[in-house]
Design an enzyme around this catalytic site. Structure first.
Site, PDB file in Angstrom:
ATOM      1  N   ASP A 133      14.017  78.129  13.407  1.00  0.00           N
ATOM      2  CA  ASP A 133      14.536  76.804  13.063  1.00  0.00           C
ATOM      3  C   ASP A 133      15.991  76.595  13.479  1.00  0.00           C
ATOM      4  O   ASP A 133      16.679  75.759  12.911  1.00  0.00           O
ATOM      5  CB  ASP A 133      14.384  76.574  11.552  1.00  0.00           C
ATOM      6  CG  ASP A 133      14.563  75.106  11.153  1.00  0.00           C
ATOM      7  OD1 ASP A 133      14.253  74.246  11.975  1.00  0.00           O
ATOM      8  OD2 ASP A 133      15.037  74.851  10.032  1.00  0.00           O
ATOM      9  N   CYS A 190      -7.293  62.082   1.678  1.00  0.00           N
ATOM     10  CA  CYS A 190      -6.197  62.200   0.717  1.00  0.00           C
ATOM     11  C   CYS A 190      -4.918  61.572   1.268  1.00  0.00           C
ATOM     12  O   CYS A 190      -4.556  61.786   2.425  1.00  0.00           O
ATOM     13  CB  CYS A 190      -5.961  63.667   0.384  1.00  0.00           C
ATOM     14  SG  CYS A 190      -4.598  63.958  -0.765  1.00  0.00           S
ATOM     15  N   CYS A 213      14.016  59.385   4.650  1.00  0.00           N
ATOM     16  CA  CYS A 213      13.598  60.613   3.960  1.00  0.00           C
ATOM     17  C   CYS A 213      14.752  61.187   3.138  1.00  0.00           C
ATOM     18  O   CYS A 213      15.866  61.361   3.643  1.00  0.00           O
ATOM     19  CB  CYS A 213      13.122  61.633   4.990  1.00  0.00           C
ATOM     20  SG  CYS A 213      12.715  63.245   4.308  1.00  0.00           S
ATOM     21  N   CYS A 240      14.073  67.339  -0.936  1.00  0.00           N
ATOM     22  CA  CYS A 240      13.049  66.654  -1.734  1.00  0.00           C
ATOM     23  C   CYS A 240      11.734  67.371  -1.499  1.00  0.00           C
ATOM     24  O   CYS A 240      11.381  67.672  -0.354  1.00  0.00           O
ATOM     25  CB  CYS A 240      12.952  65.190  -1.318  1.00  0.00           C
ATOM     26  SG  CYS A 240      11.672  64.248  -2.186  1.00  0.00           S
ATOM     27  N   CYS A 247       0.608  68.068  -3.023  1.00  0.00           N
ATOM     28  CA  CYS A 247      -0.571  68.317  -2.184  1.00  0.00           C
ATOM     29  C   CYS A 247      -1.635  69.141  -2.926  1.00  0.00           C
ATOM     30  O   CYS A 247      -1.333  70.203  -3.479  1.00  0.00           O
ATOM     31  CB  CYS A 247      -0.152  69.050  -0.913  1.00  0.00           C
ATOM     32  SG  CYS A 247      -1.543  69.447   0.172  1.00  0.00           S
TER      33      CYS A 247
END
Length: 372
Positions: A133, A190, A213, A240, A247
């Protein structure tokens, strides 16, 4: 022989603490680069200019390293031991994203990746590069290609074994190794992750507008937030987890076994009042070896003061008032907004009459003027 090598790599990865290890082609064509280009073209990357400047290199693994042939994709479970969403109800305490409550995962994973990459290079005789990352590599599409999971409707990687709680690391190798089958999408009908988003950051399933976001706003956005998002942040002060935590696939997840990723004392429900009074040395001490440290004190206190404004707690008025004298304009401006929420209209107007004209920063003066 190649199959034996893959199993050896998997065994070594497990010994290093990784929870998943799979293989994907780093050279075959994919559509992820086009999706990223569209994301940037529509401006949904917001202030993250580095996404635009590195767009060409991000388009495909071989655009960054032409010799890449195989991607060894590693996953490290960081699952919490409880559902974090109820913590959003305590408005006197700040909410720090689950991933940031322990040590910085970049440092933790990178050392292990280097160890494993050295073993792979020694066995294959081919060059390797490691990523966690911090370079222009699209890890999530590679993870889906390797079969670790799929990018859900919230655009994050989702695993049937680990739910949403999986850090990723990648080793690119110039060696050609057999690959695993890719994962398919299992979100079905979903829409829990889309429905829970407090700022409606998903214009459509599998699409994110980062500008809306709260993870982007609390971490990447450098200045005062657009006013429309400040109340929506609630007590979220770094990141967040709403779309992740809600989920249904998390029912298969287990708590992380990695000690360094466990929540530090004071980062689960920290006091907003105490955080607001952190000076720079105290901020650096509290968040040493933490990903929170990289956003700096001013940006962090901005977030804390927005949360104080959402607390509905008049006992926090003195805390916010003290920040009107902070050396950072970003902090002072956030304190103004917090006080506009905690004080009556009359009391805020009286305070503005005393403080607005003496404020040296034009943007902070505009906060005073615009909130009266």
């Amino acid at each position: 022989m190649a199959t034996d090598l893959r199993q050896t790599i998997r065994d070594s990865a497990a010994a290093l603490g990784f929870d998943a290890c799979r293989f994907a082609s780093a050279a075959e064509p994919w559509s992820a680069g086009g999706r990223l280009a569209q994301f940037v073209a529509t401006g949904r990357h917001g202030e993250m200019a580095w996404m635009e400047t590195t767009l060409a290199r991000r388009s495909h693994p071989t655009a960054m390293w032409a010799e890449a042939r195989t991607a060894i994709v590693l996953g490290l479970n960081y699952g919490p031991d409880h559902d974090p969403l109820p913590e959003l109800d305590d408005r006197s305490a700040g909410y720090v994203s689950v991933y940031a409550r322990g040590d910085d995962y970049h440092d933790l994973i990178k050392g292990r990746l280097k160890t494993l990459a050295g073993q792979i290079a020694a066995r294959t005789g081919q060059d390797v590069k490691v990523f966690v990352d911090t370079a222009p590599l699209m890890e999530k599409p590679l993870a889906q290609r390797a079969g670790l999971g799929w990018q859900g409707k919230h655009t994050n990687l989702l695993s049937r074994e680990h739910g949403n709680w999986l850090f990723l690391g990648v080793i690119l190798s110039a060696a050609d190794l057999p690959v695993d089958a890719p994962e398919t999408e299992h979100c079905g009908t979903c829409t829990a992750c889309l429905d829970i988003c407090p700022t409606r950051a998903f214009p459509a399933p599998f699409q994110l507008d980062a500008r809306r976001c709260l993870s982007y706003l609390t971490i990447e956005f450098p200045g005062p937030w657009p006013v429309e998002f400040r109340a929506a942040t609630g007590n979220r002060i770094y990141g967040c987890d709403d779309c992740l935590a809600v989920c249904p696939w998390n029912k298969f997840a287990v708590a992380s076994h990695e000690v360094k990723l466990q929540a530090r004392d004071g980062l689960t429900g920290p006091s907003l009042a105490a955080l607001a009074d952190l000076d720079d040395p105290a901020f650096r001490s509290l968040f040493s070896k933490s990903p929170v440290k990289r956003i700096g004190r001013a940006r962090f206190l901005r977030n804390v003061l927005y949360a104080i404004g959402n607390s509905a707690d008049p006992g926090l008025v003195p805390t916010a008032e003290r920040q009107l004298d902070d050396p950072e304009a970003l902090v002072r401006g956030a304190a103004v907004w917090a006080l506009s929420r905690l004080l009556s209209v009359q009391d805020f107007a009286r305070l503005a009459a005393c403080r607005q004209a003496a404020e040296p920063d034009a943007a902070v003066r505009a906060e005073w003027a615009g909130l009266q």
